[in-house]
Write a protein that holds these residues in place. Structure first.
Motif, PDB file in Angstrom:
ATOM      1  N   ASN A   1      27.985 -42.906-120.272  1.00  0.00           N
ATOM      2  CA  ASN A   1      29.292 -42.371-120.653  1.00  0.00           C
ATOM      3  C   ASN A   1      29.163 -41.025-121.352  1.00  0.00           C
ATOM      4  OD1 ASN A   1      30.830 -44.414-119.591  1.00  0.00           O
ATOM      5  ND2 ASN A   1      31.124 -45.497-121.529  1.00  0.00           N
TER       6      ASN A   1
ATOM      7  N   ARG B   1      28.454 -38.327-118.799  1.00  0.00           N
ATOM      8  CA  ARG B   1      29.663 -37.976-118.042  1.00  0.00           C
ATOM      9  C   ARG B   1      30.647 -37.205-118.916  1.00  0.00           C
ATOM     10  NH1 ARG B   1      30.728 -43.686-114.729  1.00  0.00           N
ATOM     11  NH2 ARG B   1      28.806 -43.608-113.477  1.00  0.00           N
ATOM     12  N   TRP B   2      30.773 -37.614-120.146  1.00  0.00           N
ATOM     13  CA  TRP B   2      31.652 -36.907-121.084  1.00  0.00           C
ATOM     14  C   TRP B   2      31.213 -35.450-121.223  1.00  0.00           C
ATOM     15  CZ3 TRP B   2      31.208 -37.730-127.059  1.00  0.00           C
ATOM     16  CH2 TRP B   2      32.175 -36.941-127.709  1.00  0.00           C
TER      17      TRP B   2
ATOM     18  N   LEU C   1      32.389 -33.438-118.301  1.00  0.00           N
ATOM     19  CA  LEU C   1      33.836 -33.214-118.362  1.00  0.00           C
ATOM     20  C   LEU C   1      34.183 -32.138-119.385  1.00  0.00           C
ATOM     21  CD1 LEU C   1      34.844 -36.946-118.079  1.00  0.00           C
ATOM     22  CD2 LEU C   1      35.655 -35.158-116.532  1.00  0.00           C
TER      23      LEU C   1
ATOM     24  N   PHE D   1      39.357 -38.730-121.683  1.00  0.00           N
ATOM     25  CA  PHE D   1      38.291 -39.021-120.736  1.00  0.00           C
ATOM     26  C   PHE D   1      37.911 -40.489-120.918  1.00  0.00           C
ATOM     27  CE2 PHE D   1      37.157 -34.376-121.685  1.00  0.00           C
ATOM     28  CZ  PHE D   1      38.012 -33.912-120.691  1.00  0.00           C
TER      29      PHE D   1
ATOM     30  N   SER E   1      36.825 -44.529-119.216  1.00  0.00           N
ATOM     31  CA  SER E   1      36.100 -45.273-118.186  1.00  0.00           C
ATOM     32  C   SER E   1      36.833 -46.567-117.855  1.00  0.00           C
ATOM     33  CB  SER E   1      34.681 -45.604-118.668  1.00  0.00           C
ATOM     34  OG  SER E   1      33.947 -44.433-118.941  1.00  0.00           O
TER      35      SER E   1
ATOM     36  N   THR F   1      36.181 -41.146-116.016  1.00  0.00           N
ATOM     37  CA  THR F   1      34.840 -40.576-116.129  1.00  0.00           C
ATOM     38  C   THR F   1      33.986 -40.812-114.890  1.00  0.00           C
ATOM     39  OG1 THR F   1      34.030 -42.577-117.233  1.00  0.00           O
ATOM     40  CG2 THR F   1      34.819 -40.780-118.645  1.00  0.00           C
TER      41      THR F   1
END
Length: 336
Positions: A95, A98-99, A102, A133, A135, A155
């Motif tokens: 996570n 992915r954050w 972003l 953002f 998940s 995400t």
């Protein structure tokens, strides 16, 4: 996108966190709006201001920005990170990765706004532009979209395998994080600058959004697809689904174009010698550069960078978007 320079003469790129030559920390300075090196004493080499890292840089390593030390407190975020109101579970390393992707895309989006001269106060006026953002969980699927100034992005879009699979499923020439940012802020822009202000012209160009119930129209689009002649009226198949999506796709293409032209202006000025501030000049330069850029990508086995063909109907829509941005930048209402 401008390429900056470290004090040692080495190029610094927008996403850099450190100079690869002299080793100084580097990043985006919120004070001078430049990517710059930061001295060991914590001084921005570009503007001379004492700065400290954004809290998300030191805590989660998802940011490359610095903020004014005189205004900072423990936990102070940079301007970009401060616009994110919800993040995924940071106890999961995937996570956080992915954050970070972003946030990097969002910083480029904010640079886009600087490029087109969109006033900062338009982003902070109520309701302000904000991002979530999130998940998926076993109980809830996160839908990417915009609502009343808040942009939510799943995400999973930062997972390249998922994103490519979805791109193929929906037949999209592009599906990128910055593309999502540009498209969804098109809905924000419609809410902030079009709806209730420029309704007549928007309806003439994009259709009557109120006469096309969104849920029903989108259901029909996903079941039947776009009309056969969509490429005569729209910039993409998805733009044919509903007037709101037509505007968002057109707006996103406009930001794509301005971002590419800005990058050429800073890094290959000989390619944009005839570039003016008017839309026809921008489109002509972009399409001309697109031929070369597409061939470069094809040489490397990649998809076209500029896949769109711009019919006259879309030119009129782009002119509308351009005129709105120009009126906001200059304070002068276009007479076109």
């Amino acid at each position: 996108m401008k390429t900056y320079t470290c004090q040692c003469g080495t190029p610094l790129f927008f996403g850099n966190r450190q100079c690869v030559e002299c080793g100084l920390d580097a990043g985006w300075c919120d004070v001078c709006s430049e990517t710059a090196a930061v001295s060991p004493e914590g001084t921005c080499v570009s503007c001379g201001t004492s700065v400290v890292p954004c809290a998300n840089r030191t805590t989660y390593d998802v940011c490359n920005c610095f903020v004014d030390a005189s205004l900072a407190e423990p936990g102070t975020l940079c301007r970009s990170c401060g616009m994110t109101t919800m993040v995924p579970d940071t106890s999961l390393p995937a996570n956080v990765r992915r954050w970070a992707l972003l946030e990097a895309a969002k910083r480029r989006l904010l640079y886009d706004f600087r490029t087109v001269g969109y006033p900062d106060d338009q982003l902070t006026a109520l309701p302000p532009l904000a991002f979530r953002f999130l998940s998926d969980t076993p109980d809830k699927h996160v839908v990417t979209g915009h609502a009343n100034g808040v942009i939510t992005i799943n995400t999973s879009e930062a997972d390249p395998v998922h994103r490519e699979s979805t791109r193929q499923q929906f037949g999209e020439p592009h599906r990128t994080l910055i593309g999502h940012m540009r498209h969804e802020t098109g809905h924000f822009f419609w809410m902030r600058e079009i709806e209730g202000r420029r309704d007549a012209e928007a309806t003439r160009l994009f259709g009557d959004a109120d006469a096309n119930p969104y849920a029903e129209t989108m259901k029909q689009y996903y079941e039947q697809g776009p009309p056969e002649d969509w490429n005569e009226q729209f910039i993409s198949t998805y733009a044919a689904s509903h007037p709101w999506e037509d505007f968002a796709e057109t707006y996103a293409f406009y930001l794509d174009m301005r971002a590419v032209l800005d990058t050429l202006r800073w890094n290959a000025p000989e390619q944009v010698q005839d570039l003016g501030d008017d839309l026809p000049s921008m489109l002509a330069t972009y399409c001309s550069a697109g031929i070369v850029l597409n061939e470069i990508n094809r040489t490397m086995g990649l998809t076209d960078l500029v896949p769109e063909v711009v019919p006259p109907a879309v030119v009129s829509k782009l002119q509308f978007v351009h005129d709105v941005f120009e009126s906001l930048r200059t304070g002068v209402v276009s007479q076109s």
